[in-house]
Enzyme design. Structure first.
Site: not given
Length: 356
Positions: A78, A74, A106, A207
């Site tokens: 990001h 992740r 975040n 995911h």
């Protein structure tokens, strides 16, 4: 010699379920992206030990807590989606304002993920010198998080440099699709980064590992249940998240939460996607067929995921003399007092004063 090299590469990569077409696809992808990133000569000589250091250490980390794999994956997403893959998400805030870590999307990033990246940076510098950027380390850690969780192994181009600035909170919000976004919003947002619907669905497959806070999806449960959500699945979630503002967490993929596989897409076909942004990929006619194909064919999902991840890793990268290679991933070198002191000690007195 060529056959022996092929055997060694196959053994080292240990890529499960990879077809000849997959290998060809990766080779084509490498040729297409090669002009954009190239590692320095110093880093090139260190690549084998560099990748060994990262994978060996991450295996130890994941043996203790496999959940950290999702956190590192992740982190790469990001970082790249907001002003490119430049390690800006790693930077602490400054007098100019809060860093990207303080932006709402975040706040859920794992604190351990940042610690792991800095630990890897320290290990790499001891073995190779300061020739590898934090942004490259993030990319490699994400790749190994996928592989060590059961997903595909793949080569990625290196040579990214670390950015000197971090994005504003507003810029961060504008570039990270929220969990309540529908397919139209996600497709539009990612189209601006040259991702097509297949890329969007493939990248969403990240995911398949990890957890989520209840507040990312409880609007689908309260005050009324989202009709696109399976009733039994919803009732089970209500036990975990009894109120709209519950602070609990739950797994993203109910079938195999700690394994990188295609079960996330099976979840979607059974109306068991956690976020609106997940489930709507199956509801929307533009992406439904892609979801179905990935649910049926894991090898196909792995192929497309690799291509899309490599593509994502190219977003607005800094190379050459742009940016820097940070001595501490959370601080620009210009703000790193210990780094500046070490530079001053290595320079003649006159040169040190003139640079500082």
């Amino acid at each position: 010699m060529q056959r022996q090299g092929h055997k060694r590469n196959t053994k080292n990569l240990s890529m499960a379920k990879v077809t000849n077409s997959f290998v060809a696809l990766l080779l084509i992808s490498s040729l297409l992206i090669a002009p954009y990133l190239s590692i320095s000569e110093a880093a090139d000589n260190s690549v084998p030990i560099l990748e060994s250091i990262i994978r060996t250490q991450l295996k130890k980390v994941f043996d203790n807590d496999i959940g950290q794999a999702a956190g590192l994956l992740r982190l790469h997403f990001h970082d790249c989606f907001v002003q490119g893959c430049d390690g800006s998400v790693l930077l602490d805030g400054s007098a100019s304002g809060p860093g990207e870590q303080q932006a709402p999307p975040n706040l859920g990033l794992r604190a351990n993920a940042f610690e792991i990246i800095n630990d890897l940076r320290n290990r790499i510098e001891k073995a190779c010198g300061r020739v590898v950027s934090c942004s490259d380390i993030v990319a490699l850690a994400a790749r190994d998080s996928v592989y060590l969780s059961g997903g595909p192994d793949y080569g990625i181009p290196l040579g990214r440099r670390d950015g000197l600035t971090f994005a504003t909170v507003n810029a961060t919000l504008q570039n990270l699709p929220p969990p309540f976004a529908n397919a139209t919003t996600i497709l539009s947002m990612l189209a601006t980064k040259n991702f097509d619907p297949t890329d969007v669905v493939a990248l969403s497959g990240g995911h398949t590992i990890g957890i989520s806070h209840c507040t990312s999806f409880t609007t689908r449960l309260y005050p009324t249940q989202d009709p696109t959500m399976d009733k039994t699945f919803a009732n089970n979630l209500k036990v975990i998240c009894p109120t709209l503002n519950s602070t609990n967490t739950t797994v993203m993929d109910i079938r195999s939460p700690n394994k990188f596989d295609n079960k996330y897409y099976v979840d979607l076909m059974n109306r068991q996607g956690l976020f609106t942004s997940d489930q709507d990929l199956y509801t929307d006619s533009r992406t439904r067929g892609i979801v179905t194909s990935f649910a049926i064919n894991e090898t196909l999902f792995f192929e497309k995921f690799v291509v899309s991840m490599i593509k994502m890793g190219q977003l607005s990268v800094l190379t050459g003399n742009n940016g820097e290679i940070r001595a501490n991933c959370s601080v620009r070198n210009a703000d790193n007092k210990s780094y500046l002191a070490s530079v001053a000690e290595e320079l003649p007195v006159e040169e040190a004063w003139s640079d500082l």
